[in-house]
Design an enzyme around this catalytic site. Structure first.
Site, PDB file in Angstrom:
ATOM      1  N   ALA A 192       0.738  -1.325   0.088  1.00  0.00           N
ATOM      2  CA  ALA A 192       0.077  -0.028  -0.007  1.00  0.00           C
ATOM      3  C   ALA A 192       0.930   1.258  -0.044  1.00  0.00           C
ATOM      4  O   ALA A 192       1.838   1.145   0.383  1.00  0.00           O
ATOM      5  CB  ALA A 192      -0.774  -0.037   1.293  1.00  0.00           C
ATOM      6  N   ASP A 193       0.130   2.210  -0.626  1.00  0.00           N
ATOM      7  CA  ASP A 193       0.823   3.693  -0.757  1.00  0.00           C
ATOM      8  C   ASP A 193       0.251   4.524   0.392  1.00  0.00           C
ATOM      9  O   ASP A 193       0.820   5.439   0.974  1.00  0.00           O
ATOM     10  CB  ASP A 193       1.043   4.129  -1.828  1.00  0.00           C
ATOM     11  N   ARG A 194      -0.813   4.128   0.767  1.00  0.00           N
ATOM     12  CA  ARG A 194      -1.699   5.019   1.488  1.00  0.00           C
ATOM     13  C   ARG A 194      -2.846   4.272   1.716  1.00  0.00           C
ATOM     14  O   ARG A 194      -3.559   3.932   1.151  1.00  0.00           O
ATOM     15  CB  ARG A 194      -1.921   6.249   0.943  1.00  0.00           C
ATOM     16  N   ALA A 228      -4.824   2.573  -1.325  1.00  0.00           N
ATOM     17  CA  ALA A 228      -4.134   3.125  -2.935  1.00  0.00           C
ATOM     18  C   ALA A 228      -3.010   2.278  -2.666  1.00  0.00           C
ATOM     19  O   ALA A 228      -2.142   2.086  -1.763  1.00  0.00           O
ATOM     20  CB  ALA A 228      -3.821   4.747  -2.601  1.00  0.00           C
TER      21      ALA A 228
END
Length: 821
Positions: free
Chosen positions: A259-261, A269
C-alpha cells in the site's frame, strides 16, 4: 538485514555515505547510486530510481542525514533554530517528490517535530539539533527492517488461516499472488507484502509465488521477479491481465499486496492494477490482503476518495526503450488506484491485524485501533490516562509560537524576517472555550495562528476532545471561502501534526462583534453580510445545489463526531438537569432553574431538536455561528472559527445567530445607564434580527431559483421550468414548505441556545459582564423565560416581526412571562 540489500548507509569518521541499488537497471546489472543530499534524493524518488513507499521515506530521511553530517553536523548553522528551520525546509522539499505515498510525509513530519523540540530545549545548539535528527534517521532504517519481519510473521499466519477457512491449502502450503514490488527494493529490507511471502517460505508454507508484471512501469517483472529469483523462491511471472484466469483455474490461495496510503476506513491506494486483482479475488472467493506498516495509514483521511492520485508521464505507455510504439493519442496514466475496504480480507501491520469495524464487514476500525495501540485508549474513555494527540504534537505558548512561525518562511513573511523574531509581540486572544488563538505582530505585519489542544479549553484535561477538529475547521474555511470569500478569512497554512491553522489577521478596527456590542457599537451592514454568508454557504453545500454523490462525499468528509457530541451534550442535554458543569446566577435564578429542570415540555422539545441536529444532514454548517465567531467593522464582516462545522440542519446556524443577537438585546438593560440608555442599539438589534431573516430568506430563494436545477433534492423534471405546466407551482409550494419548516426549527434552536447560555457550562459575556448580580439576574430571567417559550412553542410565532415584538414584550415584563409557558 534480509538476503537482498538495497540501501547502504555508512556514518563514520565525520562523514556519511548513502547508496541505493539502482532499480531501473535491474535485473541485468546491479549498480549502486550514491546520494549526496536531498536534491539527489528528490531526483531519485521522482524518477523512480528508488520507489516503494517505505523505501522512499527511508531514502529521503537518510539523504537529510548525509547532508547534515557532511556539512559539519551543525557547524554551518548559527543557532539551534536555524538548524531546525533547515531540517523543515529540506523535508518540505523532499515531500514534493511523490504525493501519494504517505510514509514520506509522516517521516518528514516526525523529523521536523523532533528538530523543533530539540531546538526548544534549554541550552540547545545547532549541533545538538542535527545530531538528534541524524540519530532518528538511522533509527528509521533499523525500525523499518524490524517492522517488516514482524509484519511477515503476522501476515503468514493470517493468509494461511483465511485460505484454510475457505477449504484451500489444507496441506499447510500456499500459492500466493502479489502485485508491484514490496520487497527489499521497496523498503529498508525484507519487505511488506513480499516480506509475508518470504516469511511463508522460511516457515516451509509457501508452495508457489506468482508476481504480476505491473504495467506500465513493470515493477513486478523487473524488481519482484528479480528478488524472488535472487532468494531462490519458487515463483512465476504473469501478465497483469492473466491474474483472473489463474484464479479461475484454482491456482491462487491468497493475494497479498502492499500500500502507498490507507485511509481511516481501510480503503487502500496501491499500484495501478491492484483494484482489478481485488475484484477478481472477490469473485473467485480468494482472500485479498494488504500488508503495510502503520506509517502508511493516514487516519486524517476518512476514505479513499480523498487520497491524491499521482499521474505519470504518457511516455511510460506510448514508448518502449525510447521508441514510440503507440499512435499519437490521449493517455491517462494514473500511478495508483484505490481498493475499497469492502474487498479487503485483512490489513497486516507490524502491530498485527487491523480489526474490522464493529458490526460491519464494510470497513476497518483504524482510528480507535491506532489510538489503543498508541496508549491513548484511556483518554478516549474520559479517564485520567494520557490524552490522545497527533504524533509529534507539541502545545505552543506565547514564546514557542514565535519559533514555530520563524522556522516557516511562508508564515514569517506575514510578520517579519526570522532574524527579527525576538522583537515580535504575541498575544493570546482566544476568548472562546475550545482553542488557543495567537496574534503575532512584527515589522512586516500580523498573523493569526490557532492551535487545538486535545481537550476542552475551559475545562482542561478532564474533558478530552479530538484534535481532528482543526482539520475540519481548515477545510470548512476553504469550503466557505469558495462560496463567500468576502466574509471568510484566508487560510495560509494547515499543520495536521501540530493541529495548527495560520490565517489572515483581521486588523483593527475589526473586533469581535460580541465585544463591540457590549461596548455599545452598531454594525449597519452586519445583518446583510451574515444573510449573504448563510445563504451562499448553506445553499451551495446542500442537495439543492449538489448531486447526491458529491453531497454524500462532503457529509463524510465533514464528519465532526466529537464536536457534534459536545454540542449535543451542552445544548440539548445538560441544561435540563443538574449537570456537573452547569452554572447560573445564584441564588437569584435558583427558582427559575428548578422550574426548567422540572419542565417536561422543555425536555421533550430539546430532545426532538437534538434528534434533528444529529439526523438532518442538509448542508455544511458553521456549527457555532454566534457573535463571538464574527469580526466586523461598520463596513466589513468576517465569520471565523468553524471548528464545529459539520453537515446538519440549516436551521441550526440560523437559530444560533438569532439567539445570540437576542441575548445581547436582553443584556443591554444591564449595560444601560442614565447617560447611555442604549435605546438606539436595542432598537437596532431587533431590526438586525428582522433584516437578517428577511434578507437570508430572499437570497436563499433567489439562489434556489437560479441554481436549483443542479441539485438532486428537487429534480428539474418535477420542479421549475422542466416540470411542465405544474413545475413553477410545485417549485413555489416546495419553497414555501421548506422555508416554513426552516423558520420553525430555527426558532426552536434559538430557544435552546438561549437557555444553555444562561444555565449551561458556557455563558455569554453580554450577560456575564454585568457586574451587579441582581441586575444581571433580571436580564437573564427575561431571556430565560423567552428562550423556554421559543423552545417549547416555536409554531406559535408566525414571522420575524412577531418574534421581535414578543422579545420587546418579554423585556418589558421582567418578572412574569409575556405569554403562558
Amino acid at each position: 538485514m534480509g538476503s537482498l540489500e538495497a540501501i547502504r548507509f555508512e556514518h563514520a569518521g565525520g562523514r556519511a555515505k548513502l547508496e541505493l541499488l539502482e532499480q531501473r537497471k535491474l535485473p541485468l546489472e546491479t549498480e549502486w547510486l550514491t546520494i549526496d543530499g536531498p536534491k539527489a534524493a528528490w531526483t531519485a524518488i521522482r524518477d523512480m530510481t528508488v520507489r516503494g513507499a517505505p523505501a522512499i521515506a527511508i531514502a529521503a530521511a537518510l539523504s537529510l542525514a548525509v547532508d547534515l553530517v557532511n556539512s559539519g553536523s551543525g557547524a554551518q548553522f548559527d543557532s539551534a533554530a536555524a538548524a531546525a528551520a533547515h531540517v523543515a525546509e529540506q523535508m518540505d522539499y523532499l515531500v514534493t517528490s511523490r504525493p501519494t505515498a504517505v510514509n514520506l510525509s509522516i517521516a518528514a513530519t516526525a523529523l521536523k517535530s523532533l528538530a523543533e523540540q530539540e531546538a526548544a530545549k534549554l541550552g540547545a545548539s545547532a549541533t545538538s539539533v542535527t545530531e538528534a535528527v541524524m540519530a532518528a534517521c538511522e533509527q528509521m532504517l533499523r525500525d523499518d527492517v524490524a517492522a517488516n519481519k514482524t509484519m511477515g510473521r503476522h501476515g503468514a499466519a493470517a493468509l494461511l488461516e483465511a485460505a484454510q477457512a475457505r477449504g484451500r491449502a489444507q496441506d499447510g502450503r500456499l500459492r500466493v499472488l502479489t502485485h508491484c514490488n514490496t520487497g527489499s527494493l521497496a523498503t529498508a529490507a525484507y519487505g511488506t507484502a513480499l516480506g509475508v511471502i518470504r516469511a511463508l517460505h522460511e516457515q516451509g508454507q509457501l508452495e508457489h509465488a506468482y508476481c504480476c508484471e505491473t504495467r506500465p512501469y513493470n515493477q513486478g517483472a523487473r524488481l519482484t521477479a528479480y528478488e524472488l529469483v535472487h532468494d531462490g523462491l519458487p515463483s512465476t511471472l504473469i501478465c497483469d491481465s492473466a491474474a483472473a484466469a489463474l484464479m479461475a483455474q484454482g491456482k491462487v490461495d491468497a493475494v497479498v499486496v502492499g500500500a502507498d496510503r490507507i485511509a481511516a476506513n481501510g480503503d487502500t491506494a496501491n499500484k495501478i492494477g491492484t483494484f482489478c486483482h481485488a475484484v477478481a479475488a472477490h469473485h473467485h472467493d480468494v482472500p485479498f490482503f494488504v500488508a503495510a506498516p502503520t506509517t502508511t495509514i493516514d487516519p486524517q483521511l476518512d476514505n479513499g476518495t480523498l487520497i491524491p492520485i499521482e499521474e505519470r508521464a504518457a511516455e511510460e505507455i506510448t514508448h518502449f526503450k525510447g521508441q514510440q510504439v503507440a499512435a499519437d493519442i490521449g493517455v491517462w496514466n494514473p500511478s495508483f488506484d484505490v481498493t475499497p475496504a469492502t474487498l479487503i480480507e485483512g490489513i497486516i501491520t507490524e502491530r498485527g491485524m487491523v480489526p474490522k469495524a464493529s458490526g460491519s464487514a464494510a470497513g476497518f476500525a483504524i482510528r480507535p485501533w491506532l489510538a489503543a495501540a498508541n496508549g491513548d485508549g484511556a483518554a478516549a474513555n474520559g479517564s485520567n490516562g494520557k490524552l490522545a494527540t497527533q504524533p509529534g504534537f507539541v502545545a505552543l505558548n506565547c514564546d514557542t509560537v514565535k519559533e514555530y512561525v520563524a522556522a516557516r518562511p511562508q508564515l514569517a513573511k506575514h510578520v517579519g524576517p526570522a532574524a527579527t523574531a525576538a522583537t515580535w509581540t504575541v498575544e493570546e486572544v482566544g476568548d472562546g472555550n475550545i482553542n488557543f488563538v495567537y496574534i503575532l505582530s512584527g515589522p512586516s505585519g500580523q498573523l493569526c495562528l490557532k492551535q487545538a489542544l486535545p481537550f476542552v479549553r475551559c475545562v482542561g484535561e478532564g474533558w478530552p476532545l479530538s484534535q481532528d477538529r482543526v482539520r475540519i475547521e481548515a477545510e470548512a474555511l476553504v469550503a466557505e471561502a469558495a462560496h463567500c470569500p468576502q466574509h471568510v478569512p484566508a487560510v495560509f497554512h494547515y499543520d495536521a501534526r501540530m493541529c495548527i491553522i495560520a490565517m489572515q489577521y483581521l486588523a483593527p478596527p475589526h473586533i469581535i462583534v460580541r465585544k463591540g456590542l457590549i461596548q455599545g457599537l452598531i454594525y449597519p451592514r452586519l445583518a446583510d453580510h451574515l444573510a449573504s454568508f448563510m445563504a451562499e454557504t448553506l445553499f451551495h453545500t446542500s442537495l439543492l445545489a449538489l448531486p447526491s454523490d458529491q453531497f454524500k462525499a462532503n457529509a463524510t468528509r465533514f464528519s465532526n463526531v466529537e464536536m457534534c457530541r459536545l454540542t449535543e451534550q451542552v445544548i440539548f442535554t445538560d441544561p435540563y438537569y443538574a449537570a456537573q458543569y452547569n452554572r447560573h446566577t445564584s441564588p437569584q435564578l435558583d427558582a427559575e432553574v428548578a422550574e426548567l429542570h422540572a419542565d417536561v415540555a422543555a425536555r421533550v422539545a430539546a430532545t426532538k431538536l437534538k434528534a434533528k441536529f444529529i439526523q438532518n444532514q442538509e448542508a455544511l454548517l458553521h456549527g457555532d455561528l454566534h457573535t463571538g465567531s464574527i469580526m466586523a467593522t461598520e463596513e466589513t464582516t468576517y465569520v471565523i472559527d468553524p471548528e464545529f462545522a459539520y453537515y446538519g440542519p440549516m436551521a441550526f446556524d440560523v437559530g444560533k445567530i438569532i439567539a445570540n443577537l437576542l441575548l445581547c438585546f436582553f443584556a443591554l438593560d444591564g449595560h444601560a445607564s442614565a447617560t447611555e440608555p442604549r435605546s438606539a442599539q436595542r432598537a437596532w438589534l431587533l431590526e438586525c434580527v428582522r433584516e437578517l431573516w428577511g434578507s437570508f430568506r430572499s437570497r436563499f430563494l433567489a439562489l434556489w431559483d437560479q441554481h436549483g436545477s443542479k441539485g438532486d433534492a428537487y429534480h428539474a423534471q418535477l420542479f421549475g421550468s422542466g416540470g411542465g405546466d405544474q413545475g413553477p407551482a410545485a417549485q413555489q409550494a416546495a419553497q414555501a414548505a421548506f422555508m416554513a419548516d426552516l423558520w420553525r426549527d430555527a426558532l426552536g434552536f434559538a430557544g435552546a441556545v438561549i437557555v444553555r447560555r444562561l444555565v449551561g457550562i458556557a455563558h455569554v459575556a453580554d450577560m456575564d459582564s454585568i457586574a451587579d448580580a441582581d441586575v444581571r439576574a433580571v436580564c437573564e430571567r427575561r431571556a430565560l423565560r423567552f428562550g423556554r417559550r421559543l423552545l417549547t412553542g416555536p409554531e406559535a410565532v408566525a414571522d420575524v416581526a412577531e418574534l421581535t415584538q414578543l422579545a420587546e414584550a418579554a423585556r418589558q415584563d421582567g418578572q412574569q412571562p409575556c405569554f403562558p409557558l
